[in-house]
Design an enzyme around this catalytic site. Structure first.
Site, short mmCIF file in Angstrom:
data_model
loop_
_atom_site.label_atom_id
_atom_site.label_comp_id
_atom_site.label_asym_id
_atom_site.label_seq_id
_atom_site.Cartn_x
_atom_site.Cartn_y
_atom_site.Cartn_z
N ASP A 18 0.87 -1.17 0.00
CA ASP A 18 0.00 0.00 0.00
C ASP A 18 0.90 1.22 0.00
O ASP A 18 2.06 1.13 0.38
CB ASP A 18 -0.79 0.07 1.32
CG ASP A 18 -1.87 -0.98 1.39
OD1 ASP A 18 -2.19 -1.55 0.34
OD2 ASP A 18 -2.36 -1.23 2.50
P1 ATP Z 1 -3.31 2.91 0.14
O1 ATP Z 1 -4.11 1.78 -0.43
O2 ATP Z 1 -2.06 3.19 -0.56
O3 ATP Z 1 -3.15 2.87 1.61
P2 ATP Z 1 -5.24 4.83 0.58
O4 ATP Z 1 -5.39 4.24 1.91
O5 ATP Z 1 -4.95 6.26 0.51
O6 ATP Z 1 -4.16 4.16 -0.25
P3 ATP Z 1 -7.95 4.76 0.18
O7 ATP Z 1 -8.04 4.87 1.64
O8 ATP Z 1 -8.74 3.76 -0.53
O9 ATP Z 1 -6.50 4.52 -0.26
O10 ATP Z 1 -8.25 6.20 -0.40
C1 ATP Z 1 -8.54 6.40 -1.74
C2 ATP Z 1 -9.02 7.80 -1.97
O11 ATP Z 1 -10.17 8.04 -1.18
C3 ATP Z 1 -8.03 8.87 -1.57
O12 ATP Z 1 -7.23 9.25 -2.66
C4 ATP Z 1 -8.92 10.02 -1.15
O13 ATP Z 1 -9.23 10.81 -2.27
C5 ATP Z 1 -10.17 9.34 -0.67
N1 ATP Z 1 -10.20 9.27 0.78
C6 ATP Z 1 -9.31 8.68 1.60
N2 ATP Z 1 -9.67 8.79 2.88
C7 ATP Z 1 -10.82 9.47 2.90
C8 ATP Z 1 -11.72 9.90 3.91
N3 ATP Z 1 -11.50 9.64 5.18
N4 ATP Z 1 -12.81 10.57 3.55
C9 ATP Z 1 -13.07 10.84 2.26
N5 ATP Z 1 -12.28 10.46 1.26
C10 ATP Z 1 -11.17 9.79 1.55
#
Ligand code: ATP
Length: 897
Positions: free
Chosen positions: A329
């Site tokens: 990740d």
């Molecule tokens: P990784 O898989 O590398 O850990 P990540 O945890 O950032 O990535 P996600 O958590 O799926 O991946 O986030 C994807 C997208 O969702 C982010 O790019 C952001 O735009 C949005 N996002 C992340 N966290 C939040 C949140 N708490 N509220 C709203 N949108 C969010």
């Protein structure tokens, strides 16, 4: 208490019955009283095999059967001393095996304790994290996705709470829970207002009152322990066991043939001939090997745990060294997870934000001038949106540092709102859709200026679709350009949008926001890469381990960070939706050629890991959420995050990272390679002792000489070298260059052709040299008696092994290198071995037991000459092999060019 039908009671009644309150929880004194009354919230340990059975099981081994047969033969022959020694070896072996197994089990148990479950509870009116084993009836527990339910709970609040109850009901689809009171005759599977111990939260959130703990829970009642028995046998140990079987069959057959041969051609008395055969059999068996191999593995496991990588089973310690791909990740593993909003994009303006970290110290600027928020309604709405649709809180800790509780992505938005030069509204939420990485947004229904409005914050490209911005339209292009401008330098973007709804709206669902949203703006968030992870990526590249980034973030952000970290040099990024369209074959190609996967869903992770395995890769894959569990289970090494990972993810994994850091995975792989190398070195070291002895005995028998070593002496040599010098190899450092060669093929044979060659060479060298010495010395009966020669023979094998261990410490490179003195234990154990040799030679009692002669000092020259000669020849052989393999590599590379 167990007879109470909690599901049939109103929550008020449950509270009064258990003397608790859903808002404030139990008081400290109540907890103490209840702990006295109910004890720990634990299930009894699973029934273990009785100790005697475990001990007896140590004898269940082909090699031991052969030894037992040899012992029986010595009884028949009346050589009771031999019988006693053989039996002692068998028993000592069983004792070592027994203690070793116990130790490995203890190590695993200790590791399980490090992973013990925690629960979020309300006690004394405050939220706190406590060990689940300390829960008592009446405690108020909060539930979020990925939590394991720690005890049986009567639910008092739920928000789209779904729970997977297969461990209890066998039903694998998850059940949506609620708080409604149920009729008395509701069966277990239908008790929707209860959450049962051992099951897991799939999505949503909830709160419940603990109604029963430990053995009173439903799972406790059916007496089904959740603790599984861990596999202690690794592939290498299995291969060794198989190898042991093969050796036994070969030895017994060779011994039988030799017996017939010698009986036919020579006139050995049958009794003596049998003793020969017994000597041969016991000499060729590597008695100590299996125990040493498992000791090396469990020591490796402990080293890994000290370095923040907790391995949940022994076989994975070995697999780690063979890892060919690490899929990681991005957020928090490759990056620091310390987020700061750097910029805001509104439809007609760009704003900069100053300050770093969570401290609410900084300004929102437009063209370097502080923005007057009071006059900027759109900015106000943007800030209020990201502050409202937010579960994080900002606080100052004891040392005066600003920290957040909750997700960093949300925390930095709270800090942003604090940087405004006026108070921003954090509105009460009437109904909420929590964030989930499968749909990537979060929404809440609020009331503003007497109107109902839904605020949504999430991945901007998702919001654009939900805002009906047609692909290619001008407005979409405007927003996309803004998004790309920020994300292509690595910023993570969060969009904010709104939609007015009817005033009577009380509940919201995904359908309410799938269209008609209005975009307010975007926030660009900086999350810098971890410096140590950049180094770790370099290490992987050198070690032939591919690093793949699999992230939920936007393609441009992912690519920018991947480039900054050296994960990729190309511009190829695949998105989750592209993966969804691919055939199996396309997917297998994709994972070969692409290093960055963006906007992925947890299902994509599973597809990717499957495709990699079909390409014969050994894959380590990180994950933290409940939905990651299938991919973590499927990966050869599932790696769960210790800090932000859910319990479900941890349970599905082979490794738990205490610090969520990519670097820790790479260090564990390094340790895995060290452990595997040392396992191999131990085999390379031990087998020539057996080979040399067997050679000596067979050749003596064939030429019709006296038996060079008795069974007792052979066993002494085998045991003493196994428990001393060969153990030193467990402490050998990783060879320089070991992280510069490609991973070992997963199907690599225990003994490579080179290993077989080395084992035979050393066996022949030592065995041949001793045989020559024997013939020469026995040919001079005026100066040498048989007893003296036998004693010199025994020392020669042992001393040759002391020298040989220094050959083996470094498999291919010169023994005298800068690490020569690094393994102090090797020198210490070599010293111990020499003292033992002196003891068995010069202490009369021991000398008699082993039938040795107190040789004169000058005779020690023979063992030392033989040892030194072997050492020098093997170093020369290593040099030649090095040259040949360097040439072969060179030719291969030239051919490829
Ligand atoms: P990784 O898989 O590398 O850990 P990540 O945890 O950032 O990535 P996600 O958590 O799926 O991946 O986030 C994807 C997208 O969702 C982010 O790019 C952001 O735009 C949005 N996002 C992340 N966290 C939040 C949140 N708490 N509220 C709203 N949108 C969010």
């Amino acid at each position: 208490m167990a007879q109470n039908k909690w599901f049939n009671m109103q929550t008020d009644q449950v509270q009064s019955e258990l003397d608790t309150n859903v808002n404030t929880g139990l008081r400290k004194e109540q907890v103490e009283q209840k702990q006295q009354k109910y004890g720990k919230n634990e299930l009894p340990e699973p029934e273990k095999d009785p100790k005697w059975l475990k001990f007896l099981r140590q004898f269940n081994d082909t090699l031991i059967y052969v030894l037992i047969a040899a012992a029986v033969l010595t009884v028949i022959l009346g050589h009771y001393a031999d019988t006693v020694v053989i039996l002692m070896v068998i028993i000592i072996n069983a004792i070592i095996g027994y203690f070793q197994e116990n130790k490995a089990e203890k190590a695993l148990e200790g590791i399980k304790k490090m992973l013990s479950l925690e629960s979020t509870v309300i006690r004394d009116g405050k939220h706190s994290e406590i060990a689940s084993s300390d829960l008592v009836p009446g405690d108020i527990v909060l539930l979020s996705p990925g939590d394991k339910i720690p005890a049986d709970l009567r639910l008092t609040a739920t928000s789209r709470l779904t729970i997977e109850e297969s461990s209890l009901t066998g039903e694998s689809t998850s059940v949506e829970k609620n708080t409604e009171t149920l009729p008395e005759d509701t069966v277990l599977g239908d008790r929707l207002n209860m959450a049962f111990s051992g099951t897991a939260v799939v999505s949503g959130s909830g709160q419940g009152i603990v109604v029963s703990t430990g053995t009173n829970t439903e799972i406790g009642k059916i007496n089904q322990s959740i603790a599984e028995v861990e596999e202690l046998k690794t592939p290498l140990l299995k291969q060794t066991a198989h190898f042991g079987k093969m050796i036994s069959i070969t030895i017994v057959s060779v011994a039988a043939l030799l017996f017939v041969y010698a009986a036919f051609f020579f006139d050995y008395p049958i009794g003596e001939l049998l003793l020969y055969v017994i000597s041969l059999t016991v000499s060729a068996i590597p008695e100590g090997l299996p125990a040493i191999l498992s000791i090396i593995l469990s020591l490796g496991m402990q080293v890994m745990a000290r370095n923040n990588a907790i391995m949940r089973n022994l076989p994975s310690v070995e697999t780690l060294g063979a890892v060919t791909v690490i899929c990681s990740d991005k957020t928090g593993t490759l990056t620091k997870n310390e987020m700061t909003v750097q910029s805001i994009e509104l439809s007609n303006r760009h704003l900069d934000v100053t300050g770093t970290g969570y401290a609410p110290e900084g300004k929102i600027l437009k063209n370097n001038q502080e923005v007057n928020i009071a006059e900027d309604k759109v900015l106000q709405m943007f800030l209020s949106n990201v502050l409202t649709i937010n579960d994080a809180y900002l606080r100052k800790d004891n040392s005066g540092e600003w920290t957040i509780s909750g997700e960093p992505t949300e925390g930095c938005l709270v800090t942003l709102a604090e940087k405004a030069n006026q108070e921003i509204d954090r509105l009460p939420i009437l109904s909420k859709i929590p964030f989930d990485s499968s749909y990537k947004y979060m929404a809440g229904l609020v009331e503003k200026d007497g109107k109902k409005i839904i605020y949504v914050k999430g991945a901007p490209d998702r919001l654009f679709d939900m805002a009906d911005l047609v692909e290619g339209s001008e407005e979409r292009k405007l927003w996309e350009d803004k998004m790309l401008a920020r994300s292509s330098n690595g910023e993570r973007i969060i969009g904010a949008a709104y939609k007015y709804v009817a005033d009577d709206k009380m509940q919201i669902d995904h359908e309410d926001i799938c269209e008609g949203l209005n975009i307010i703006g975007l926030a660009g968030i900086l999350d810098p890469p971890r410096e140590e992870a950049i180094e770790a990526v370099k290490v992987c590249k050198k070690a032939g381990i591919q690093v793949k980034m699999i992230t939920g973030d936007h393609k441009a952000t992912a690519l920018a960070i991947a480039k900054q970290m050296g994960i990729t040099e190309q511009d190829n990024v695949l998105e989750g939706r592209e993966l969804d369209q691919m055939s199996e074959e396309e997917m297998q190609n994709a994972v070969r050629n692409v290093d960055v996967f963006a906007r992925t869903s947890p299902e994509n992770k599973l597809q990717l890991v499957t495709a990699m395995q079909e390409n014969d890769e050994i894959t380590a894959m990180t994950g933290d959420g409940v939905n990651d569990a299938p991919a973590l289970k499927r990966a050869d090494i599932g790696v769960a995050m210790g800090v932000k990972g859910t319990e479900v993810a941890k349970e599905a994994s082979e490794m738990v990272l205490v610090d969520d850091n990519f670097n820790t995975i790479v260090n564990a792989v390094k340790e895995g390679r060290r452990v595997y190398d040392n396992l191999k070195k131990t085999i390379l070291f031990i087998l020539p002792t057996n080979g040399a002895e067997a050679f000596l005995i067979v050749s003596a028998l064939i030429v019709g000489m006296n038996m060079p070593l008795s069974p007792i002496q052979v066993l002494y040599v085998n045991m003493v070298t196994a428990v001393t010098v060969s153990f030193a190899l467990a402490f050998e450092k990783l060879e320089p260059g070991a992280m510069e060669r490609p991973p070992r093929p997963s199907n690599a044979k225990l003994l490579s052709p080179y290993y077989i060659f080395r084992i035979i060479l050393v066996s022949l060298l030592v065995g041949g040299a001793i045989m020559t010495m024997n013939v020469t010395l026995l040919g001079d009966p005026a100066h040498y008696t048989q007893e003296q020669v036998t004693t010199i023979t025994l020392h020669s094998i042992v001393i040759a092994q002391v020298f040989h261990v220094f050959n083996v410490r470094n498999e291919r490179h010169f023994a005298f290198n800068k690490d020569f003195f690094s393994n102090k234990i090797a020198f210490m154990l070599a010293g111990v071995l020499i003292v033992l040799q002196l003891m068995v030679t010069y202490i009369p009692f021991l000398r008699n037991v082993f039938d040795l002669y107190p040789i004169e000092a000058q005779y020690w020259i023979y063992p030392f000459v033989i040892g030194l000669m072997t050492f020098i020849i093997i170093e020369i052989e290593k040099y030649i092999t090095r040259k040949i393999s360097a040439k072969a590599t060179f030719n291969k590379e030239n051919k490829q060019e």
